[in-house]
Design a protein around this motif. Structure first.
Motif, PDB file in Angstrom:
ATOM      1  N   THR A 200       0.808  -1.216   0.000  1.00  0.00           N
ATOM      2  CA  THR A 200       0.000   0.000   0.000  1.00  0.00           C
ATOM      3  C   THR A 200       0.842   1.267   0.000  1.00  0.00           C
ATOM      4  OG1 THR A 200      -1.762  -1.134   1.212  1.00  0.00           O
ATOM      5  CG2 THR A 200      -1.783   1.279   1.260  1.00  0.00           C
ATOM      6  N   ALA A 201       1.899   1.304   0.833  1.00  0.00           N
ATOM      7  CA  ALA A 201       2.624   2.547   1.068  1.00  0.00           C
ATOM      8  C   ALA A 201       3.889   2.709   0.223  1.00  0.00           C
ATOM      9  CB  ALA A 201       2.992   2.652   2.555  1.00  0.00           C
ATOM     10  N   ALA A 202       4.398   1.625  -0.345  1.00  0.00           N
ATOM     11  CA  ALA A 202       5.621   1.714  -1.156  1.00  0.00           C
ATOM     12  C   ALA A 202       5.273   2.010  -2.611  1.00  0.00           C
ATOM     13  CB  ALA A 202       6.406   0.405  -1.057  1.00  0.00           C
ATOM     14  N   TRP A 203       6.301   2.331  -3.407  1.00  0.00           N
ATOM     15  CA  TRP A 203       6.098   2.492  -4.842  1.00  0.00           C
ATOM     16  C   TRP A 203       5.762   1.150  -5.470  1.00  0.00           C
ATOM     17  CZ3 TRP A 203       5.711   7.327  -6.260  1.00  0.00           C
ATOM     18  CH2 TRP A 203       6.464   8.315  -5.614  1.00  0.00           C
ATOM     19  N   PRO A 204       4.918   1.109  -6.472  1.00  0.00           N
ATOM     20  CA  PRO A 204       4.725  -0.137  -7.231  1.00  0.00           C
ATOM     21  C   PRO A 204       6.049  -0.574  -7.845  1.00  0.00           C
ATOM     22  CG  PRO A 204       3.009   1.472  -7.765  1.00  0.00           C
ATOM     23  CD  PRO A 204       4.047   2.203  -6.963  1.00  0.00           C
ATOM     24  N   ALA A 205       6.241  -1.866  -7.950  1.00  0.00           N
ATOM     25  CA  ALA A 205       7.511  -2.391  -8.459  1.00  0.00           C
ATOM     26  C   ALA A 205       7.850  -1.858  -9.845  1.00  0.00           C
ATOM     27  CB  ALA A 205       7.467  -3.914  -8.476  1.00  0.00           C
ATOM     28  N   GLU A 206       6.830  -1.645 -10.682  1.00  0.00           N
ATOM     29  CA  GLU A 206       7.088  -1.213 -12.055  1.00  0.00           C
ATOM     30  C   GLU A 206       7.624   0.208 -12.155  1.00  0.00           C
ATOM     31  OE1 GLU A 206       2.524  -1.083 -11.413  1.00  0.00           O
ATOM     32  OE2 GLU A 206       4.233  -2.359 -10.866  1.00  0.00           O
ATOM     33  N   PHE A 207       7.605   0.967 -11.038  1.00  0.00           N
ATOM     34  CA  PHE A 207       8.145   2.322 -11.051  1.00  0.00           C
ATOM     35  C   PHE A 207       9.676   2.326 -11.060  1.00  0.00           C
ATOM     36  CE2 PHE A 207       4.630   5.418  -9.611  1.00  0.00           C
ATOM     37  CZ  PHE A 207       3.673   4.710 -10.326  1.00  0.00           C
ATOM     38  N   GLY A 208      10.307   1.184 -10.741  1.00  0.00           N
ATOM     39  CA  GLY A 208      11.766   1.102 -10.760  1.00  0.00           C
ATOM     40  C   GLY A 208      12.441   1.940  -9.697  1.00  0.00           C
ATOM     41  N   ALA A 209      11.816   2.064  -8.531  1.00  0.00           N
ATOM     42  CA  ALA A 209      12.377   2.880  -7.452  1.00  0.00           C
ATOM     43  C   ALA A 209      13.629   2.239  -6.870  1.00  0.00           C
ATOM     44  CB  ALA A 209      11.342   3.074  -6.351  1.00  0.00           C
ATOM     45  N   THR A 210      14.509   3.070  -6.337  1.00  0.00           N
ATOM     46  CA  THR A 210      15.621   2.600  -5.526  1.00  0.00           C
ATOM     47  C   THR A 210      15.166   2.596  -4.075  1.00  0.00           C
ATOM     48  OG1 THR A 210      17.260   3.502  -7.054  1.00  0.00           O
ATOM     49  CG2 THR A 210      18.003   3.002  -4.825  1.00  0.00           C
ATOM     50  N   SER A 211      15.351   1.462  -3.395  1.00  0.00           N
ATOM     51  CA  SER A 211      14.901   1.328  -2.011  1.00  0.00           C
ATOM     52  C   SER A 211      16.087   1.328  -1.064  1.00  0.00           C
ATOM     53  CB  SER A 211      14.109   0.025  -1.839  1.00  0.00           C
ATOM     54  OG  SER A 211      12.966   0.005  -2.667  1.00  0.00           O
ATOM     55  N   PHE A 212      15.964   2.072   0.012  1.00  0.00           N
ATOM     56  CA  PHE A 212      16.962   2.094   1.081  1.00  0.00           C
ATOM     57  C   PHE A 212      16.275   1.614   2.355  1.00  0.00           C
ATOM     58  CE2 PHE A 212      18.324   5.266  -1.980  1.00  0.00           C
ATOM     59  CZ  PHE A 212      19.691   5.052  -2.076  1.00  0.00           C
ATOM     60  N   VAL A 213      16.793   0.536   2.934  1.00  0.00           N
ATOM     61  CA  VAL A 213      16.186  -0.064   4.120  1.00  0.00           C
ATOM     62  C   VAL A 213      17.230  -0.100   5.221  1.00  0.00           C
ATOM     63  CG1 VAL A 213      14.919  -2.040   5.040  1.00  0.00           C
ATOM     64  CG2 VAL A 213      14.820  -1.533   2.579  1.00  0.00           C
ATOM     65  N   CYS A 214      16.907   0.482   6.384  1.00  0.00           N
ATOM     66  CA  CYS A 214      17.879   0.534   7.482  1.00  0.00           C
ATOM     67  C   CYS A 214      17.192   0.238   8.805  1.00  0.00           C
ATOM     68  CB  CYS A 214      18.543   1.911   7.535  1.00  0.00           C
ATOM     69  SG  CYS A 214      19.874   2.025   8.773  1.00  0.00           S
ATOM     70  N   GLY A 215      17.823  -0.597   9.614  1.00  0.00           N
ATOM     71  CA  GLY A 215      17.289  -0.937  10.925  1.00  0.00           C
ATOM     72  C   GLY A 215      17.954  -2.181  11.459  1.00  0.00           C
ATOM     73  N   PRO A 216      17.363  -2.812  12.490  1.00  0.00           N
ATOM     74  CA  PRO A 216      17.911  -4.066  13.014  1.00  0.00           C
ATOM     75  C   PRO A 216      17.930  -5.144  11.937  1.00  0.00           C
ATOM     76  CG  PRO A 216      16.271  -3.139  14.504  1.00  0.00           C
ATOM     77  CD  PRO A 216      16.186  -2.350  13.235  1.00  0.00           C
ATOM     78  N   THR A 217      18.822  -6.091  12.089  1.00  0.00           N
ATOM     79  CA  THR A 217      19.028  -7.110  11.059  1.00  0.00           C
ATOM     80  C   THR A 217      17.738  -7.822  10.659  1.00  0.00           C
ATOM     81  OG1 THR A 217      21.321  -7.477  11.734  1.00  0.00           O
ATOM     82  CG2 THR A 217      20.249  -9.250  10.526  1.00  0.00           C
ATOM     83  N   GLY A 218      16.968  -8.299  11.622  1.00  0.00           N
ATOM     84  CA  GLY A 218      15.740  -9.020  11.310  1.00  0.00           C
ATOM     85  C   GLY A 218      14.746  -8.161  10.549  1.00  0.00           C
ATOM     86  N   PHE A 219      14.629  -6.910  10.947  1.00  0.00           N
ATOM     87  CA  PHE A 219      13.736  -5.960  10.278  1.00  0.00           C
ATOM     88  C   PHE A 219      14.145  -5.776   8.824  1.00  0.00           C
ATOM     89  CE2 PHE A 219      13.159  -1.581   8.848  1.00  0.00           C
ATOM     90  CZ  PHE A 219      11.808  -1.359   9.063  1.00  0.00           C
TER      91      PHE A 219
END
Length: 247
Positions: A200-219
């Protein structure tokens, strides 16, 4: 020339605390004056070293919280019980006190204002720090790159950069996910980021966005796996993680 530049970045420099502000009851932003700082990119981190009167040294790595600004460097430190470095920096550390800083470090988990792709930022807890540097770098550059931020935290009291994030910013969409306690007046129940959240909240995959994910390892692993399952290009998913430690 290249060797000189690299060795210069990795040399220890003495910084002095110029100002600070509390973000939460246990987290503090520290602004240092650091003569000769070579500059950095949003998403990079530094090594911080403290030396006690008896010569004992303790060293930790911290993400940079703001884009390059001359000889000023900004960190946000979460105080951890019994943390050799964080207890000092987020506690009795005073204006004018020295600390050694080395860096900048890292070249993969970085965002440049010239990058044209839409950006998805997913932060867990204090993982918001390098991601906030990207948001601030976008604003400072006057970039129009569309950003989406999904910020997971346990309670409203643990929200970093609250005033800044709550201020409407063109091209920046923010979604908060609370895992233990919801803000007053918010309907629903606490939850973790899941497939429905990212769908719901992220860009659709077809938009080709660059994703940055940061947090605890499991997250980080959970979020990255969901993004891939939703069709996002694994090569466009950049992660920065931290595991349990004393600091």
């Amino acid at each position: 020339m290249a060797r000189t530049a690299v060795s210069g970045r990795l040399a220890w420099r003495v910084a002095r605390l110029a100002e600070f502000r509390d973000e939460t009851p246990t987290a503090r932003t520290l602004v240092f004056d650091l003569p000769g700082w070579p500059g950095h990119l949003a998403g990079q981190h530094v090594d911080v070293r403290l030396t006690a009167a008896d010569g004992y040294r303790a060293q930790r790595s911290y993400s940079l919280a703001a884009p390059a600004d001359g000889d000023r460097v900004e960190l946000t430190v979460q105080r951890v019980p019994d943390g050799e470095v964080s207890e000092h920096l987020a506690g009795p550390y005073a204006i004018g006190d020295p600390v050694e800083i080395r860096g900048p470090v890292g070249g993969w988990f970085v965002w440049r204002p010239a990058d044209p792709e839409p950006v998805l930022l997913v932060a867990g807890g204090s993982g918001i720090v390098p991601i906030m540097a990207m948001i601030r770098a976008r604003r400072a550059a006057g970039a129009r790159t569309p950003f989406k931020l999904i910020y997971s935290l346990r309670t409203p009291a643990e929200l970093y950069y609250a005033d800044e994030l709550r201020k409407p910013t063109a091209g920046l969409d923010v979604t908060y996910v609370y895992t233990r306690e919801l803000p007053d007046g918010r309907e629903g129940i606490p939850r973790r980021i899941d497939v429905a959240t990212l769908n719901t909240a992220a860009w659709p995959a077809e938009f080709g966005a660059t994703s940055f994910v940061c947090g605890p390892t499991g997250f980080v692993e959970t979020v990255a796996d969901i993004l891939v399952a939703l069709g996002h290009d694994p090569h466009r998913i950049r992660t920065e993680r931290f595991g349990p430690s004393r600091d």
